[in-house]
Scaffold this motif. Structure first.
Motif, mmCIF file in Angstrom:
data_model
loop_
_atom_site.group_PDB
_atom_site.id
_atom_site.type_symbol
_atom_site.label_atom_id
_atom_site.label_comp_id
_atom_site.label_asym_id
_atom_site.label_seq_id
_atom_site.Cartn_x
_atom_site.Cartn_y
_atom_site.Cartn_z
ATOM 1 N N THR A 218 0.782 -1.232 0.044
ATOM 2 C CA THR A 218 0.094 -0.080 -0.083
ATOM 3 C C THR A 218 0.778 1.346 -0.185
ATOM 4 O OG1 THR A 218 -1.726 1.164 1.306
ATOM 5 C CG2 THR A 218 -0.083 -0.059 2.476
ATOM 6 N N LEU A 219 0.396 2.443 -0.581
ATOM 7 C CA LEU A 219 1.280 3.378 -0.775
ATOM 8 C C LEU A 219 0.336 4.634 -0.967
ATOM 9 C CD1 LEU A 219 2.794 3.670 -4.384
ATOM 10 C CD2 LEU A 219 0.883 2.111 -3.829
ATOM 11 N N ASP A 220 0.671 5.927 -0.995
ATOM 12 C CA ASP A 220 -0.138 7.317 -1.409
ATOM 13 C C ASP A 220 0.191 7.243 -2.999
ATOM 14 O OD1 ASP A 220 2.459 8.106 -1.647
ATOM 15 O OD2 ASP A 220 2.410 9.507 -0.043
ATOM 16 N N LEU A 221 -0.301 8.281 -3.499
ATOM 17 C CA LEU A 221 -0.417 8.366 -4.999
ATOM 18 C C LEU A 221 0.936 8.736 -5.361
ATOM 19 C CD1 LEU A 221 -3.911 9.945 -5.480
ATOM 20 C CD2 LEU A 221 -3.146 7.398 -5.516
ATOM 21 N N SER A 222 1.931 7.822 -5.359
ATOM 22 C CA SER A 222 3.497 7.955 -5.550
ATOM 23 C C SER A 222 3.890 7.355 -6.559
ATOM 24 C CB SER A 222 4.397 7.945 -4.213
ATOM 25 O OG SER A 222 5.853 8.117 -4.636
ATOM 26 N N SER A 223 4.149 7.963 -7.869
ATOM 27 C CA SER A 223 4.512 7.323 -8.942
ATOM 28 C C SER A 223 5.806 6.484 -8.796
ATOM 29 C CB SER A 223 4.683 8.227 -10.362
ATOM 30 O OG SER A 223 3.263 8.409 -10.597
ATOM 31 N N PRO A 224 7.103 7.099 -8.166
ATOM 32 C CA PRO A 224 8.099 6.392 -7.919
ATOM 33 C C PRO A 224 7.863 5.198 -6.936
ATOM 34 C CG PRO A 224 8.521 8.636 -7.713
ATOM 35 C CD PRO A 224 7.107 8.448 -7.833
ATOM 36 N N TYR A 225 6.856 5.175 -6.003
ATOM 37 C CA TYR A 225 6.880 4.064 -5.117
ATOM 38 C C TYR A 225 6.206 2.925 -6.068
ATOM 39 C CZ TYR A 225 8.553 6.866 -1.083
ATOM 40 O OH TYR A 225 9.166 7.753 -0.038
ATOM 41 N N ARG A 226 5.273 3.445 -6.573
ATOM 42 C CA ARG A 226 4.367 2.333 -7.417
ATOM 43 C C ARG A 226 5.458 1.488 -8.494
ATOM 44 N NH1 ARG A 226 -0.267 4.150 -11.308
ATOM 45 N NH2 ARG A 226 1.254 5.441 -12.369
ATOM 46 N N LYS A 227 6.415 2.365 -9.203
ATOM 47 C CA LYS A 227 7.395 1.548 -9.992
ATOM 48 C C LYS A 227 8.077 0.544 -9.171
ATOM 49 C CE LYS A 227 11.006 2.137 -13.162
ATOM 50 N NZ LYS A 227 11.757 3.241 -13.827
ATOM 51 N N VAL A 228 8.716 1.020 -7.944
ATOM 52 C CA VAL A 228 9.365 -0.041 -7.026
ATOM 53 C C VAL A 228 8.340 -1.087 -6.571
ATOM 54 C CG1 VAL A 228 10.408 -0.166 -4.747
ATOM 55 C CG2 VAL A 228 10.922 1.907 -6.069
ATOM 56 N N LEU A 229 7.525 -0.768 -6.362
ATOM 57 C CA LEU A 229 6.439 -1.865 -5.961
ATOM 58 C C LEU A 229 6.232 -2.837 -7.031
ATOM 59 C CD1 LEU A 229 4.228 -0.368 -3.336
ATOM 60 C CD2 LEU A 229 6.133 -1.619 -2.963
ATOM 61 N N THR A 230 5.775 -2.503 -8.139
ATOM 62 C CA THR A 230 5.296 -3.310 -9.348
ATOM 63 C C THR A 230 6.531 -4.132 -9.863
ATOM 64 O OG1 THR A 230 5.524 -1.451 -10.700
ATOM 65 C CG2 THR A 230 3.673 -1.941 -10.011
ATOM 66 N N THR A 231 7.760 -3.537 -9.605
ATOM 67 C CA THR A 231 8.970 -4.138 -10.016
ATOM 68 C C THR A 231 9.488 -5.041 -9.109
ATOM 69 O OG1 THR A 231 9.551 -2.050 -11.306
ATOM 70 C CG2 THR A 231 11.304 -3.823 -11.150
ATOM 71 N N MET A 232 9.657 -5.007 -7.939
ATOM 72 C CA MET A 232 10.468 -5.667 -6.783
ATOM 73 C C MET A 232 9.358 -6.902 -6.430
ATOM 74 S SD MET A 232 13.343 -4.719 -7.015
ATOM 75 C CE MET A 232 14.032 -5.788 -5.835
ATOM 76 N N LEU A 233 7.878 -6.390 -6.402
ATOM 77 C CA LEU A 233 6.957 -7.288 -5.810
ATOM 78 C C LEU A 233 5.953 -7.507 -6.804
ATOM 79 C CD1 LEU A 233 6.316 -5.463 -2.594
ATOM 80 C CD2 LEU A 233 7.730 -7.419 -2.791
ATOM 81 N N PRO A 234 6.226 -8.115 -7.978
ATOM 82 C CA PRO A 234 5.358 -8.267 -9.360
ATOM 83 C C PRO A 234 4.250 -9.238 -8.764
ATOM 84 C CG PRO A 234 7.600 -9.780 -9.219
ATOM 85 C CD PRO A 234 7.713 -9.050 -8.047
ATOM 86 N N ASP A 235 3.983 -9.893 -7.962
ATOM 87 C CA ASP A 235 2.878 -10.815 -7.384
ATOM 88 C C ASP A 235 2.262 -10.309 -6.473
ATOM 89 O OD1 ASP A 235 3.969 -12.697 -9.289
ATOM 90 O OD2 ASP A 235 5.166 -13.784 -7.679
ATOM 91 N N ALA A 236 2.561 -9.135 -5.887
ATOM 92 C CA ALA A 236 1.687 -8.412 -4.824
ATOM 93 C C ALA A 236 0.682 -7.374 -5.468
ATOM 94 C CB ALA A 236 2.633 -7.566 -3.810
ATOM 95 N N VAL A 237 -0.372 -7.254 -4.930
ATOM 96 C CA VAL A 237 -1.480 -6.426 -5.187
ATOM 97 C C VAL A 237 -1.051 -4.957 -4.707
ATOM 98 C CG1 VAL A 237 -3.945 -5.951 -5.023
ATOM 99 C CG2 VAL A 237 -3.213 -8.320 -5.104
ATOM 100 N N VAL A 238 -0.876 -4.030 -5.574
ATOM 101 C CA VAL A 238 -0.534 -2.744 -5.090
ATOM 102 C C VAL A 238 -1.946 -1.862 -4.892
ATOM 103 C CG1 VAL A 238 0.516 -0.682 -5.721
ATOM 104 C CG2 VAL A 238 1.544 -2.919 -6.211
ATOM 105 N N VAL A 239 -1.813 -1.298 -3.639
ATOM 106 C CA VAL A 239 -3.416 -0.687 -3.320
ATOM 107 C C VAL A 239 -2.905 0.700 -3.048
ATOM 108 C CG1 VAL A 239 -5.127 -0.578 -1.595
ATOM 109 C CG2 VAL A 239 -3.870 -2.865 -2.174
ATOM 110 N N ALA A 240 -3.641 1.704 -3.519
ATOM 111 C CA ALA A 240 -3.729 3.210 -3.430
ATOM 112 C C ALA A 240 -4.557 3.354 -2.070
ATOM 113 C CB ALA A 240 -4.345 3.944 -4.493
ATOM 114 N N ASP A 241 -3.913 3.971 -0.912
ATOM 115 C CA ASP A 241 -4.332 4.384 0.235
ATOM 116 C C ASP A 241 -5.681 5.401 0.084
ATOM 117 O OD1 ASP A 241 -4.420 4.516 2.987
ATOM 118 O OD2 ASP A 241 -4.168 6.607 2.898
ATOM 119 N N PRO A 242 -6.929 4.941 0.511
ATOM 120 C CA PRO A 242 -8.180 5.481 0.173
ATOM 121 C C PRO A 242 -8.134 7.053 0.701
ATOM 122 C CG PRO A 242 -8.732 3.270 0.963
ATOM 123 C CD PRO A 242 -7.218 3.576 1.342
#
Length: 424
Positions: A218-242
């Protein structure tokens, strides 16, 4: 009796001196047997003694110093390359430390576990700030970095940034990134900066087996963090914080209100201006508005919003909030796609079109909350603990001090290990 009062093992009390400057000096020597040479094994000879002063715990409410008369031994064999050496006793004081071992462990717990100020502890012990801080860092580093069991498998990982320091003559902002177990509410580590490089390197160091256990990120709407999570954790579900999604909608609403205010009135909001008077009502949830409050809001919008831009953004904000009133992932994705497309209509204000583009870019991460039901709330709570440490320290300039102090307070170290670790 004196040995019991001092509480140190294997020492003789040589004397006690009540000095004029307020310190209570306790002179000790070790009772260890004569050692053998590490190289040749021959029993050593006493060469001389040197007095080493160590800061100790207060005794009878008085700042106390241990004066340790350390033996310096020499090998009697002339052909032995060892020469001489000084005795060491970790239970009295660690090498290169200016504080006794028991005092070092006590100050580490006081500063790390209870977030007490280093200066407060230094005043209590009657010593220098650096003496206490260096000790805390030495013992604290061993406690948080040398314990492989401090955190195990992590099911849900959260990333967020915190302002670390303002440096330089222009007070340039330096940030840090926190990795948090949002299920346990535990700070895992702190890395410098808020780009994706350092978090990616940290995840790489954890190993593939550990990364494969992370199901949600989970993360705020940060594009650099999203790239990290999708690259390093490809099997994890990335969630934008409500919270941050709704906050974005409120931010765009406020931007629209201020723009319309300047266009219609020619100045920033004054207390008598309609849009300025309704600024609080605009951010309030619709269901929390009373009939009187809603009527007041609509009247002020009619008076100060001639083209209806602010009213449109208010409805868009409520539509974003409405997204989280159900738990259907498929419906959520359809909702975000349709809302994002509708908001990009050319007749809508520019703030609505900007919000719509962001919703489209993050549609999968926004809708993923309905499946994962995890948020960055625990990460924000950990950030608050870190800020408490910063307040106690009156800010940091050293990242090493900042990281260790934060992990000691919010990283949930095993404090039972404090009695067994060897300081770094």
């Amino acid at each position: 009796m004196c040995e019991l009062l001092v509480g140190l093992p294997e020492v003789h009390i040589l004397g006690v001196d009540d000095q004029v400057n307020g310190f209570l000096c306790i002179y000790i020597e070790s009772t260890a047997e004569r050692p053998g040479c590490a190289h040749c094994g021959v029993f050593a000879q006493l060469k001389d003694r040197s007095a080493v002063e160590l800061v100790d715990l207060p005794c009878f409410g008085r700042p106390t110093r241990l004066i340790w008369h350390k033996c310096r031994w020499k090998c009697p064999e002339r052909s032995c390359p060892v020469g001489s050496w000084t005795e060491e006793n970790q239970r009295i004081g660690a090498p290169r430390m200016a504080m006794s071992d028991r005092a070092g462990r006590w100050v580490t717990e006081q500063v790390g576990r209870y977030a007490r100020s280093v200066n407060e502890i230094a005043t209590e012990l009657g010593c220098d700030w650096h003496t206490v801080n260096d000790t805390v860092i030495a013992y604290g580093t061993a406690l948080v970095d040398d314990d492989p069991q401090r955190f195990g498998t992590v099911e849900a990982l959260g990333l967020d940034e915190v302002l670390f320091a303002r440096v330089g003559p222009w007070r340039r902002q330096e940030f840090s990134t926190q990795m948090v177990d949002v299920k346990m509410g535990q700070l895992l580590d702190v890395v410098p900066g808020r780009s994706g490089a350092e978090p990616a390197a940290w995840l790489e160091r954890q190993g593939k087996q550990w990364r494969d256990t992370v199901r949600y990120a989970t993360l705020d709407l940060s594009s650099p963090y999203r790239k990290v999570l999708t690259t390093m954790l490809p099997d994890a579900v990335v969630v934008a914080d409500p919270f941050h999604v709704v906050k974005l909608a409120n931010t765009k609403l406020d931007e629209c209100r201020r723009r319309v205010q300047n266009e219609t009135m020619g100045h920033r909001g004054h207390k008598a201006d309609p849009l300025y008077r309704c600024r609080r009502l605009l951010t309030k949830a619709e269901e929390r508005l009373s009939d009187v409050g809603k009527e007041k809001l609509m009247g002020l919008l009619r008076a100060g919003d001639p083209r209806g831009d602010v009213a449109t953004m208010w409805e868009a904000k409520e539509a974003v909030r409405e997204l989280y009133t159900h738990a259907d992932p498929a419906l959520a994705l359809e909702w975000v796609e349709q809302l994002g497309a509708d908001l990009q209509d050319s007749d809508y204000p520019i703030e609505a079109r900007s919000l719509g583009r962001t919703l489209i870019r993050w549609k999968h991460q926004i809708a993923a909350w309905h499946e994962a039901q995890v948020s960055n709330g625990p990460t924000e709570a950990v950030n608050n603990l870190i800020k408490r440490v910063k307040r106690a320290a009156f800010g940091f300039t050293s990242f090493r001090n900042y990281r260790i102090r934060s992990l000691l307070y919010a990283g949930k170290p095993n404090w039972d290990l404090l009695t067994t670790i060897a300081p770094r």
